[in-house]
Design an enzyme around this catalytic site. Structure first.
Site, PDB file in Angstrom:
ATOM      1  N   CYS A  94      -4.410  41.486  40.690  1.00  0.00           N
ATOM      2  CA  CYS A  94      -3.107  41.957  41.136  1.00  0.00           C
ATOM      3  C   CYS A  94      -2.848  43.241  40.349  1.00  0.00           C
ATOM      4  CB  CYS A  94      -2.017  40.931  40.831  1.00  0.00           C
ATOM      5  SG  CYS A  94      -0.367  41.637  40.987  1.00  0.00           S
ATOM      6  N   CYS A  96       3.885  37.913  42.922  1.00  0.00           N
ATOM      7  CA  CYS A  96       4.742  39.083  43.166  1.00  0.00           C
ATOM      8  C   CYS A  96       4.459  39.726  44.518  1.00  0.00           C
ATOM      9  CB  CYS A  96       4.581  40.098  42.046  1.00  0.00           C
ATOM     10  SG  CYS A  96       2.983  40.911  42.068  1.00  0.00           S
ATOM     11  N   SER A 118     -27.514  27.196  16.877  1.00  0.00           N
ATOM     12  CA  SER A 118     -27.381  26.269  17.997  1.00  0.00           C
ATOM     13  C   SER A 118     -28.765  25.704  18.319  1.00  0.00           C
ATOM     14  CB  SER A 118     -26.758  26.971  19.194  1.00  0.00           C
ATOM     15  OG  SER A 118     -27.524  28.090  19.507  1.00  0.00           O
ATOM     16  N   CYS A 178       4.570  42.169  37.519  1.00  0.00           N
ATOM     17  CA  CYS A 178       4.156  40.829  37.955  1.00  0.00           C
ATOM     18  C   CYS A 178       4.446  39.837  36.808  1.00  0.00           C
ATOM     19  CB  CYS A 178       2.680  40.863  38.315  1.00  0.00           C
ATOM     20  SG  CYS A 178       2.036  39.281  38.834  1.00  0.00           S
ATOM     21  N   ARG A 189     -17.745  25.841  12.702  1.00  0.00           N
ATOM     22  CA  ARG A 189     -18.932  26.627  12.983  1.00  0.00           C
ATOM     23  C   ARG A 189     -18.576  28.088  13.242  1.00  0.00           C
ATOM     24  NH1 ARG A 189     -22.485  26.624  18.139  1.00  0.00           N
ATOM     25  NH2 ARG A 189     -24.077  28.031  17.393  1.00  0.00           N
ATOM     26  N   PHE A 239       0.847  -1.197   0.000  1.00  0.00           N
ATOM     27  CA  PHE A 239       0.000   0.000   0.000  1.00  0.00           C
ATOM     28  C   PHE A 239       0.885   1.250   0.000  1.00  0.00           C
ATOM     29  CE2 PHE A 239      -2.478   3.366   1.902  1.00  0.00           C
ATOM     30  CZ  PHE A 239      -3.742   3.196   1.360  1.00  0.00           C
ATOM     31  N   ASP A 240       1.869   1.264   0.897  1.00  0.00           N
ATOM     32  CA  ASP A 240       2.755   2.426   0.995  1.00  0.00           C
ATOM     33  C   ASP A 240       3.514   2.668  -0.309  1.00  0.00           C
ATOM     34  OD1 ASP A 240       1.900   2.771   3.531  1.00  0.00           O
ATOM     35  OD2 ASP A 240       3.669   1.917   4.503  1.00  0.00           O
ATOM     36  N   LYS A 290     -30.606  17.198  27.313  1.00  0.00           N
ATOM     37  CA  LYS A 290     -29.239  16.919  27.786  1.00  0.00           C
ATOM     38  C   LYS A 290     -29.293  16.008  29.005  1.00  0.00           C
ATOM     39  CE  LYS A 290     -26.528  20.715  26.890  1.00  0.00           C
ATOM     40  NZ  LYS A 290     -25.157  20.964  26.849  1.00  0.00           N
ATOM     41  N   TYR A 298     -25.290  14.699  10.090  1.00  0.00           N
ATOM     42  CA  TYR A 298     -26.690  14.705  10.512  1.00  0.00           C
ATOM     43  C   TYR A 298     -27.506  15.826   9.870  1.00  0.00           C
ATOM     44  CZ  TYR A 298     -24.370  17.851  13.832  1.00  0.00           C
ATOM     45  OH  TYR A 298     -23.595  18.832  14.394  1.00  0.00           O
ATOM     46  N   CYS A 332      -0.721  38.816  45.954  1.00  0.00           N
ATOM     47  CA  CYS A 332      -0.472  38.066  44.723  1.00  0.00           C
ATOM     48  C   CYS A 332       0.514  36.922  44.980  1.00  0.00           C
ATOM     49  CB  CYS A 332       0.096  39.006  43.657  1.00  0.00           C
ATOM     50  SG  CYS A 332       0.557  38.137  42.155  1.00  0.00           S
ATOM     51  N   LYS A 370     -26.734  13.362  20.661  1.00  0.00           N
ATOM     52  CA  LYS A 370     -26.009  14.617  20.543  1.00  0.00           C
ATOM     53  C   LYS A 370     -24.529  14.305  20.762  1.00  0.00           C
ATOM     54  CE  LYS A 370     -26.440  19.421  21.904  1.00  0.00           C
ATOM     55  NZ  LYS A 370     -25.061  19.759  22.144  1.00  0.00           N
ATOM     56  N   LYS A 420     -35.715  16.231  16.395  1.00  0.00           N
ATOM     57  CA  LYS A 420     -35.972  17.072  15.227  1.00  0.00           C
ATOM     58  C   LYS A 420     -37.313  16.714  14.605  1.00  0.00           C
ATOM     59  CE  LYS A 420     -31.037  17.103  14.188  1.00  0.00           C
ATOM     60  NZ  LYS A 420     -29.939  16.705  13.317  1.00  0.00           N
ATOM     61  N   GLU A 424     -31.841  11.763  17.513  1.00  0.00           N
ATOM     62  CA  GLU A 424     -30.443  11.419  17.261  1.00  0.00           C
ATOM     63  C   GLU A 424     -29.682  11.652  18.543  1.00  0.00           C
ATOM     64  OE1 GLU A 424     -29.207  14.165  14.247  1.00  0.00           O
ATOM     65  OE2 GLU A 424     -30.690  13.401  12.840  1.00  0.00           O
ATOM     66  N   ASP A 436     -20.618  14.773  21.074  1.00  0.00           N
ATOM     67  CA  ASP A 436     -19.853  15.829  21.715  1.00  0.00           C
ATOM     68  C   ASP A 436     -18.527  16.033  20.991  1.00  0.00           C
ATOM     69  OD1 ASP A 436     -19.437  17.790  23.486  1.00  0.00           O
ATOM     70  OD2 ASP A 436     -18.963  16.502  25.187  1.00  0.00           O
TER      71      ASP A 436
END
Ligand code: IVH
Length: 678
Positions: A433, A418, A83, A439, A135, A37-38, A321, A234, A415, A114, A297, A112, A116
Site C-alpha cells: 500500500c 485505507c 547450528s 494508512c 544463543r 516453606f513460605d 528431522k 546436552y 488496501c 532434538k 553426535k 539425542e 524444541d
C-alpha cells in the site's frame, strides 16, 4: 540481629530451603507444608534485604524472581553457538556416516532427541551459575540470568566439592506442554473476565517454543518464576575436562546435578541410529516437551575435534528431522494484513483443526504468488503443516474435495485499511500500500517499530497507548512523541500523573540512544539492526547517508543493490527528509560518537573486578582501563561482592588468601584478555 548471627541463619535457611526444593522438584516429595516453606523463605528474604552482601550465590530466593530487568546486556559467547546441518531422509544419514568414517575410521554415535525450545549457554565459575546467555546470533546473545535462575531443575551451585574453574553448559530451555496448556487456560479465564469488563482480550501463547522465548525475555522475573520453564542439558565446554566422550560428558553433567534427558542412547552403528529414530517417532509424543527430530553426535571428543566445523555447523553432528504433521481443513476466507512498510500479507482463515497438539485457525499465505501457486479456490479443502514458524503453512489443496463452480481466489487490488490502489514492484512478490502518509496500520506500525527494544526502547509505550495517541490526534508520526506534553497525556484514559511522567521521561531518555539504533528505528525497508550498525559505522552520520548514491551505499558490507536502492529512495522522499529534520531538532543522535565513549563491549557488565599484581602484555593501568570499557566496575579491595580478580605476578598474598577463601575466580592476564576478546 548482629551480622554474625544473620550469616549463620542465612546459611541455615538457604540450605534447608534448597534441600526442600530439591526433594520436591527432583523427587516430587514435599517434606514441609507450603505455609512453613513460605515462612522460611520470607525470613530469608528479609535477612537478605537487611544484609545484602551476605546473600549466598545459590540462595533459594534467587529462584522466586522479583528482580525487574531493565534490559538484557549483550554478551559475546566464548565458544560460538552453532547450528546443526539437518536432513529429513534416512538415506542421507548413510552419507553422513560414510563421510565421517572416511575421515576418522570407526565411530560410535550418541543419539539425542532434538528438543524444541530455546538454546542457551550457562556459565559456571567455580561451580556457581554466573551467567545464562541466549544463543542470539551465535556469536553474541542476551544475558537473561535473573530469569533463568527461576528454573528449578537448573543448579545454582554444581553438586561437587571440586568444581572446575570455568565451564559452559549448553542445553535447551523449554516450556513443558502441560505448563503451556495451564497458562493458556488461565489466559482464557482472564479473557472471559476482561470481556465482561469491556477490556481488550490478551493474546494466547502460540506454541510452547515461542512461549519459552517470550518468557525468557520478560522483564519481570517474578512472572518468569510463575511460568515453570524447564531445561535439558546436552553439551559441556571448557578446558581440561575429565571426559573423553560425549556420553561421559552427559554422565558427568548428571553427577554435577544437571538434568540430562534420559532419552539419549549410545549407538554403535548407523543402523542402530536409524532404529533409535524409528523408535522415537511416535514415542516422543509421550514426553513432556515438544521434540522435532533426533540429534546424532560422534561420541569420541578427539574424533569430533578431527572432524571440525563448517562455517555454520559441526561436521561431527547432524539432525534428523521428523516430517511435520499435516492436517486437512476447509478454507473459510482470506484476510489481508498491512505491515508498517505497507507490505500486504494474506492470511487464510480456516475451519479450526487440531495439528500437533494445538488448534489451528489461521495459516500464512505469504503473497499473491503463493495463492496462485496453490491455485487456491474459494472453500477449498487444504492441507496445513507446521514448519518452524509460528503460523502453519498451507502446503496443498485436496482437489477431489473442490466445490463445483468454486471461483479462484482473487487477490485484492486496494488496501483493506485505507482503500488506496496497491502497487507491486516488478521483481517483488509482495504487494504494497503506497499510502505511507496516512494508512493507519502503517502509521501505528512505524511508531511501534520506532519504540521497540532494539530501537529506541520506550518500554512504557504499548500498542494500545499508541492507538490512543493516534485517536486523540496527539501524534501523526514518531517526531510528535517529542512534543507531547503532560496535559495531553492526562486527558487519555488510564493515564495518571505517574504514568504520564514515566512515559515522558522514557521518551526524553531516547535522546541518548546511539545513532545506529536511531537509524534502525527509522524503519527503512530492509534495514535491520545489523545493517543499520554497518551503515552507521561506515558513514558516521545521517547527512552522509542522506546524500549517498546507490553505488556508495553498496560499498557498505552486506548492503546489496536491493537494500541500497531502498535507502536511496527513503532518503529522497520529502516526507522522510522532513521527519529526520524534526527528529534532529528533537535532539536525537544522528552521528556516531567517536572518542567520547570508550565503551568497547559489555562482557563484564555488572561485574565487580579487582586488578592486582604486575602484568606482561599491558601496563596495570591499561588492564584497569579495560574494566569499565567492557562494562565492569573496578574496585580496589577484595570482598564478598567481588566477582572476579585479574591477577598478574606478585599479587598481594592477603588478597590471594581472601579471594581463595571467598571462592572468587582468579583470572590470569591471558585469560582476562581472552574474556574481553583482545
Ligand atoms: S547440539 C553444535 N543437541 O538444535 C551443535 N542441539 O540446530 C549444538 N537442539 O540451536 C547443538 N536439542 O537449540 C543439540 N539434543 C540436542 C538438541 C539441540 C535441540 C537445538 C538447539 C540448537 C539447534 C541446532
Amino acid at each position: 540481629m548482629n551480622e554474625l548471627d544473620a550469616q549463620k541463619r542465612i546459611v541455615e535457611l538457604s540450605s534447608k530451603l534448597n534441600y526442600y526444593n530439591e526433594r520436591y522438584y527432583r523427587e516430587g516429595v514435599s517434606e514441609i507444608s507450603d505455609y512453613d516453606f513460605d515462612m522460611l523463605m520470607k525470613e530469608l528474604q528479609e535477612l537478605e534485604k537487611q544484609f545484602p552482601h551476605l546473600q549466598l550465590p545459590d540462595s533459594p530466593t534467587l529462584r522466586v524472581g522479583g528482580v525487574i530487568n531493565k534490559e538484557f546486556a549483550t554478551v559475546a559467547h566464548r565458544y560460538p553457538m552453532l547450528s546443526l546441518s539437518n536432513t529429513y531422509s534416512l538415506e542421507e544419514l548413510n552419507d553422513f556416516d560414510r563421510r565421517i568414517r572416511e575421515i576418522v575410521g570407526e565411530v560410535e554415535y550418541v543419539c539425542e532427541l532434538k528438543f524444541d525450545g530455546v538454546a542457551m549457554s550457562f556459565l559456571y565459575e567455580s561451580g556457581i551459575l554466573k551467567q545464562a546467555v541466549t544463543r542470539g546470533d551465535g556469536t553474541q546473545g542476551d544475558d537473561v540470568t535473573t530469569n533463568i535462575r527461576t528454573i528449578r531443575s537448573l543448579p545454582l551451585r554444581m553438586k561437587t566439592s571440586n568444581p572446575p574453574e570455568y565451564i559452559e553448559v549448553r542445553g535447551e530451555v523449554f516450556m513443558p506442554r502441560k505448563e503451556f496448556e495451564r497458562i493458556n487456560f488461565q489466559i482464557v479465564e482472564e479473557n472471559e473476565k476482561r470481556q465482561r469488563e469491556g477490556k481488550k482480550a490478551l493474546p494466547l501463547l502460540a506454541n510452547p517454543r515461542n512461549a519459552t522465548a517470550g518468557t525468557i525475555k520478560l522483564l519481570d522475573s517474578a512472572v518468569v518464576a510463575q511460568r515453570r520453564l524447564d531445561c535439558y542439558l546436552y553439551g559441556l565446554l571448557g578446558e581440561n575436562l575429565p571426559v573423553k566422550t560425549h556420553s561421559e560428558a552427559l554422565e558427568l553433567l548428571k553427577i554435577w546435578g544437571f538434568q540430562v534427558s534420559p532419552t539419549y542412547r549410545l549407538c554403535k552403528t548407523i543402523q542402530q541410529v536409524k532404529e533409535y529414530i524409528r523408535e522415537w517417532e511416535e514415542k516422543r509424543r509421550t514426553l513432556p516437551v515438544d521434540t522435532d527430530g533426533v540429534v546424532i553426535k560422534v561420541n569420541n571428543l578427539l574424533q569430533q575435534e578431527e572432524l571440525g566445523y563448517t562455517a555454520k555447523s559441526p561436521r561431527w553432528a547432524t539432525a534428523f528431522k521428523y516430517k511435520a504433521e499435516s492436517a486437512k481443513t476447509r478454507l473459510l476466507s482470506i484476510s489481508y494484513q498491512v505491515g508498517r512498510t505497507g507490505a500486504i500479507t494474506p492470511v487464510a482463515n480456516l475451519e479450526p483443526v487440531v495439528l500437533a497438539g494445538t488448534t489451528v485457525k489461521r495459516a500464512s499465505l505469504h503473497n499473491a504468488n503463493e495463492i496462485a501457486r496453490l491455485d487456491l479456490h474459494e472453500n477449498d479443502v487444504v492441507y496445513v503443516e507446521k514448519g518452524g514458524e509460528i503460523i502453519p503453512k498451507i502446503t496443498g489443496v485436496d482437489l477431489s474435495a473442490r466445490v463445483p463452480d468454486a471461483l479462484p481466489i482473487q487477490y485484492i487490488t486496494h488496501c483493506p485499511e485505507c482503500n488506496t490502489l496497491l502497487v507491486r514492484h516488478p521483481d517483488e512478490a509482495q504487494h504494497y500500500c503506497p499510502n505511507s502518509e496516512s494508512c493507519p496500520p502503517q502509521l501505528a506500525g512505524r511508531v511501534e517499530h520506532f519504540i521497540q527494544r532494539k530501537a529506541m526502547n520506550v518500554e512504557t509505550l504499548g500498542s494500545e497507548t499508541i492507538d490512543q495517541l493516534f485517536q486523540a490526534h496527539l501524534i501523526k508520526d514518531v517526531s510528535d512523541l517529542y512534543t507531547l506534553k503532560k496535559e495531553d497525556l492526562l486527558q487519555l484514559e488510564r493515564f495518571g500523573e505517574k504514568s504520564a511522567d514515566n512515559l515522558l521521561e522514557a521518551i526524553a531518555k531516547t535522546r541518548e540512544v546511539p545513532f545506529e539504533r536511531v537509524l534502525f528505528a527509522l524503519g527503512i525497508r530492509y534495514v535491520g539492526h545489523t545493517t543499520a550498525q554497518k551503515l552507521a559505522q561506515h558513514f558516521g552520520n545521517m547527512d552522509r547517508i542522506m546524500t549517498a548514491s546507490v553505488e556508495e551505499l553498496m560499498q557498505v558490507p552486506e548492503v546489496g543493490e536491493r537494500i541500497a536502492q531502498s535507502i536511496y529512495e527513503y532518503c529522497r522522499n520529502p516526507q522522510n527528509i522532513q521527519l529526520i529534520e524534526k527528529l534532529k531538532k528533537a535532539g536525537l543522535q544522528f552521528e556516531t560518537k567517536q572518542e567520547t565513549s570508550k565503551v568497547e563491549g559489555n562482557v563484564l557488565a555488572g561485574k565487580n573486578i579487582v586488578v592486582s599484581g604486575v602484568f606482561k602484555k599491558y601496563k596495570r593501568e591499561e588492564i584497569e582501563s579495560f574494566v569499565p570499557a567492557y562494562g565492569g566496575k573496578l574496585s580496589s579491595s577484595v570482598s564478598s561482592k567481588t566477582d572476579l580478580i585479574v591477577a598478574g605476578e606478585n599479587m598481594g598474598p592477603s588478597k590471594l588468601e581472601k579471594a581463595q577463601r571467598l571462592g572468587i575466580p582468579i583470572l590470569s592476564e591471558d585469560e582476562f584478555l581472552r574474556m574481553i576478546g583482545k
